[in-house]
Design a protein around this motif. Structure first.
Motif, PDB file in Angstrom:
ATOM      1  N   VAL A 161     -66.914 159.972  -9.969  1.00 36.38           N
ATOM      2  CA  VAL A 161     -66.295 160.647  -8.825  1.00 36.38           C
ATOM      3  C   VAL A 161     -65.371 161.788  -9.238  1.00 36.38           C
ATOM      4  O   VAL A 161     -65.065 162.673  -8.421  1.00 36.38           O
ATOM      5  N   THR A 162     -64.947 161.813 -10.481  1.00 36.33           N
ATOM      6  CA  THR A 162     -63.972 162.812 -10.927  1.00 36.33           C
ATOM      7  C   THR A 162     -64.370 164.255 -10.612  1.00 36.33           C
ATOM      8  O   THR A 162     -63.519 165.037 -10.170  1.00 36.33           O
ATOM      9  N   PRO A 163     -65.621 164.669 -10.815  1.00 37.07           N
ATOM     10  CA  PRO A 163     -65.960 166.077 -10.518  1.00 37.07           C
ATOM     11  C   PRO A 163     -65.740 166.472  -9.059  1.00 37.07           C
ATOM     12  O   PRO A 163     -65.663 167.666  -8.753  1.00 37.07           O
ATOM     13  N   LYS A 164     -65.621 165.503  -8.159  1.00 29.22           N
ATOM     14  CA  LYS A 164     -65.432 165.800  -6.739  1.00 29.22           C
ATOM     15  C   LYS A 164     -63.957 165.910  -6.352  1.00 29.22           C
ATOM     16  O   LYS A 164     -63.641 166.230  -5.203  1.00 29.22           O
ATOM     17  N   LEU A 165     -63.061 165.642  -7.296  1.00 25.83           N
ATOM     18  CA  LEU A 165     -61.645 165.563  -6.972  1.00 25.83           C
ATOM     19  C   LEU A 165     -60.915 166.877  -7.217  1.00 25.83           C
ATOM     20  O   LEU A 165     -61.202 167.606  -8.167  1.00 25.83           O
ATOM     21  N   LYS A 166     -59.960 167.142  -6.358  1.00 20.66           N
ATOM     22  CA  LYS A 166     -59.047 168.262  -6.567  1.00 20.66           C
ATOM     23  C   LYS A 166     -57.961 167.803  -7.537  1.00 20.66           C
ATOM     24  O   LYS A 166     -57.435 166.694  -7.406  1.00 20.66           O
ATOM     25  N   THR A 167     -57.629 168.610  -8.514  1.00 24.57           N
ATOM     26  CA  THR A 167     -56.600 168.243  -9.483  1.00 24.57           C
ATOM     27  C   THR A 167     -55.491 169.284  -9.499  1.00 24.57           C
ATOM     28  O   THR A 167     -55.674 170.419  -9.059  1.00 24.57           O
ATOM     29  N   GLY A 168     -54.344 168.891 -10.019  1.00 24.68           N
ATOM     30  CA  GLY A 168     -53.196 169.782 -10.093  1.00 24.68           C
ATOM     31  C   GLY A 168     -52.834 170.097 -11.530  1.00 24.68           C
ATOM     32  O   GLY A 168     -53.603 169.849 -12.456  1.00 24.68           O
ATOM     33  N   THR A 169     -51.646 170.650 -11.694  1.00 22.78           N
ATOM     34  CA  THR A 169     -51.152 170.987 -13.025  1.00 22.78           C
ATOM     35  C   THR A 169     -50.898 169.715 -13.814  1.00 22.78           C
ATOM     36  O   THR A 169     -50.273 168.771 -13.311  1.00 22.78           O
ATOM     37  N   LYS A 170     -51.352 169.688 -15.042  1.00 24.74           N
ATOM     38  CA  LYS A 170     -51.183 168.495 -15.866  1.00 24.74           C
ATOM     39  C   LYS A 170     -49.747 168.365 -16.361  1.00 24.74           C
ATOM     40  O   LYS A 170     -49.065 169.354 -16.622  1.00 24.74           O
ATOM     41  N   MET A 171     -49.317 167.125 -16.485  1.00 22.32           N
ATOM     42  CA  MET A 171     -47.986 166.832 -16.983  1.00 22.32           C
ATOM     43  C   MET A 171     -47.935 167.011 -18.497  1.00 22.32           C
ATOM     44  O   MET A 171     -48.866 166.635 -19.208  1.00 22.32           O
ATOM     45  N   ILE A 172     -46.852 167.602 -18.975  1.00 23.43           N
ATOM     46  CA  ILE A 172     -46.604 167.736 -20.408  1.00 23.43           C
ATOM     47  C   ILE A 172     -45.577 166.669 -20.784  1.00 23.43           C
ATOM     48  O   ILE A 172     -44.604 166.455 -20.066  1.00 23.43           O
ATOM     49  N   GLN A 173     -45.772 166.044 -21.922  1.00 22.36           N
ATOM     50  CA  GLN A 173     -44.882 164.950 -22.310  1.00 22.36           C
ATOM     51  C   GLN A 173     -44.381 165.112 -23.736  1.00 22.36           C
ATOM     52  O   GLN A 173     -45.130 165.513 -24.633  1.00 22.36           O
ATOM     53  N   VAL A 174     -43.112 164.804 -23.934  1.00 25.28           N
ATOM     54  CA  VAL A 174     -42.500 164.796 -25.260  1.00 25.28           C
ATOM     55  C   VAL A 174     -41.794 163.457 -25.434  1.00 25.28           C
ATOM     56  O   VAL A 174     -41.050 163.016 -24.549  1.00 25.28           O
ATOM     57  N   THR A 175     -42.018 162.804 -26.566  1.00 31.33           N
ATOM     58  CA  THR A 175     -41.354 161.541 -26.886  1.00 31.33           C
ATOM     59  C   THR A 175     -40.440 161.757 -28.079  1.00 31.33           C
ATOM     60  O   THR A 175     -40.856 162.315 -29.110  1.00 31.33           O
ATOM     61  N   ILE A 176     -39.187 161.329 -27.951  1.00 30.30           N
ATOM     62  CA  ILE A 176     -38.182 161.524 -28.997  1.00 30.30           C
ATOM     63  C   ILE A 176     -37.578 160.169 -29.318  1.00 30.30           C
ATOM     64  O   ILE A 176     -37.144 159.439 -28.421  1.00 30.30           O
ATOM     65  N   GLU A 177     -37.522 159.837 -30.586  1.00 34.04           N
ATOM     66  CA  GLU A 177     -36.939 158.555 -30.979  1.00 34.04           C
ATOM     67  C   GLU A 177     -36.351 158.641 -32.381  1.00 34.04           C
ATOM     68  O   GLU A 177     -36.694 159.522 -33.167  1.00 34.04           O
ATOM     69  N   ALA A 178     -35.465 157.688 -32.663  1.00 33.04           N
ATOM     70  CA  ALA A 178     -34.860 157.605 -33.993  1.00 33.04           C
ATOM     71  C   ALA A 178     -34.482 156.158 -34.251  1.00 33.04           C
ATOM     72  O   ALA A 178     -33.923 155.490 -33.372  1.00 33.04           O
ATOM     73  N   ALA A 179     -34.802 155.662 -35.424  1.00 39.79           N
ATOM     74  CA  ALA A 179     -34.506 154.277 -35.779  1.00 39.79           C
ATOM     75  C   ALA A 179     -33.012 154.019 -35.681  1.00 39.79           C
ATOM     76  O   ALA A 179     -32.190 154.829 -36.127  1.00 39.79           O
ATOM     77  N   GLY A 180     -32.659 152.886 -35.092  1.00 38.49           N
ATOM     78  CA  GLY A 180     -31.262 152.483 -35.020  1.00 38.49           C
ATOM     79  C   GLY A 180     -30.490 153.062 -33.855  1.00 38.49           C
ATOM     80  O   GLY A 180     -29.339 152.670 -33.625  1.00 38.49           O
ATOM     81  N   MET A 181     -31.071 153.982 -33.106  1.00 42.67           N
ATOM     82  CA  MET A 181     -30.368 154.563 -31.959  1.00 42.67           C
ATOM     83  C   MET A 181     -30.514 153.627 -30.761  1.00 42.67           C
ATOM     84  O   MET A 181     -31.626 153.244 -30.398  1.00 42.67           O
ATOM     85  N   LYS A 182     -29.382 153.247 -30.152  1.00 43.74           N
ATOM     86  CA  LYS A 182     -29.390 152.280 -29.067  1.00 43.74           C
ATOM     87  C   LYS A 182     -29.093 152.953 -27.728  1.00 43.74           C
ATOM     88  O   LYS A 182     -28.365 153.946 -27.668  1.00 43.74           O
ATOM     89  N   GLU A 183     -29.681 152.373 -26.666  1.00 40.48           N
ATOM     90  CA  GLU A 183     -29.486 152.942 -25.333  1.00 40.48           C
ATOM     91  C   GLU A 183     -28.012 153.050 -24.952  1.00 40.48           C
ATOM     92  O   GLU A 183     -27.575 154.026 -24.337  1.00 40.48           O
ATOM     93  N   GLY A 184     -27.249 152.043 -25.323  1.00 45.67           N
ATOM     94  CA  GLY A 184     -25.836 152.043 -24.964  1.00 45.67           C
ATOM     95  C   GLY A 184     -25.051 153.172 -25.604  1.00 45.67           C
ATOM     96  O   GLY A 184     -23.991 153.567 -25.101  1.00 45.67           O
ATOM     97  N   ASP A 185     -25.559 153.694 -26.714  1.00 41.07           N
ATOM     98  CA  ASP A 185     -24.861 154.780 -27.409  1.00 41.07           C
ATOM     99  C   ASP A 185     -25.087 156.135 -26.756  1.00 41.07           C
ATOM    100  O   ASP A 185     -24.283 157.061 -26.936  1.00 41.07           O
ATOM    101  N   ILE A 186     -26.214 156.259 -26.022  1.00 37.40           N
ATOM    102  CA  ILE A 186     -26.583 157.578 -25.506  1.00 37.40           C
ATOM    103  C   ILE A 186     -26.737 157.616 -23.987  1.00 37.40           C
ATOM    104  O   ILE A 186     -27.019 158.663 -23.408  1.00 37.40           O
TER     105      ILE A 186
END
Length: 254
Positions: A161-186
């Motif tokens: 069914v995909t060829p029949k669908l209207k689509t929009g702008t695709k989402m761009i994604q960036v993932t950032i991480e660092a060992a030992g960094m905790k949510e409570g710190d940032i």
């Protein structure tokens, strides 16, 4: 100029709600749609009950560009999705000659009994959605795409069914991480960055691997001009917050 096309997923089946069957379709559909430029905004799971299916479908199809349904189009008495969709659209439903012919490619005429013919009942005016695996088709009527609940068949129908669908702008994604960094710190500073960049969707996810806890920060946007400054601000924050021995890992598009 970015464009947005939205969708909802409506999962139909008592077996999902009881836990007897573990859903494998929601994540697949959402990821698939994201990849082609359709934003999944809502997911609902409803039982095999007309009074639940019809209002849920009507609400979702009025709210989003597309609704993808899974489940309830097989040969048994509780497979009532097609009937409910016909009722929601106010159209008749009967055995469709096109769908019947498709079933005969796999089932002998003598075996095409009343139960199997249920899989050929299609709401009036609907387009068929090809099912190369077992031939019993899905269908599309208005902005509603109705697919099987069996994951392999659903996936084949989605491809069809995909060829029949209207689509929009695709989402761009960036993932950032660092060992030992905790949510409570940032958490506080990250929230301030998110507020300063309202065009960027920013998530924070506590994770753990063999080396211990860390925080995965995910930034998503459709406009790279918006994403770039937000990424720079987050990287600078992580540089200040992470342990001195930890390296920043940045992944794009995953």
């Amino acid at each position: 100029m970015t464009t947005t096309v939205t969708a909802a997923i409506l999962v139909i089946g008592d077996e999902i709600l009881s836990g007897r069957t573990k859903d494998k379709n929601i994540g697949y559909i959402a990821e698939y749609l994201t990849a082609i430029g359709i934003d999944t905004k809502e997911v609902r799971v409803v039982p095999d009950e007309e009074d639940e299916i019809v209002p849920a479908l009507n609400t979702l199809r009025a709210k989003y560009n597309y609704v993808f349904t899974t489940g309830g189009i097989g040969p048994t008495h509780d497979d009532i999705t097609a009937d409910c969709i016909a009722k929601a659209f106010g159209v008749s439903i009967d055995v469709d000659p096109r769908a019947r012919a498709l079933l005969l490619e796999r089932i002998a005429e003598k075996d095409l009994n009343e139960a199997r013919l249920r899989m050929a009942r299609i709401p009036a005016g609907a387009e068929l959605v090809d099912n190369p695996i077992s031939k019993a088709p899905g269908f599309m009527i208005g902005n509603v795409i109705t697919m099987a609940g069996v994951p392999s068949i659903m996936q084949a129908m989605l491809d069809a069914v995909t060829p029949k669908l209207k689509t929009g702008t695709k989402m761009i994604q960036v993932t950032i991480e660092a060992a030992g960094m905790k949510e409570g710190d940032i958490g506080t500073e990250y929230g301030a960055i998110a507020k300063a960049h309202p065009g960027v969707i920013m998530g924070s996810y506590p994770m753990m691997n063999e080396t211990g806890f860390f925080t995965r920060l995910v930034l998503r946007a459709k406009d790279p001009a918006l994403l770039g400054p937000a990424e720079a601000a987050v990287v600078a924050m992580v540089e200040r917050a992470k342990p001195a021995t930890s390296e920043i890992k940045i992944t794009r598009g995953a």
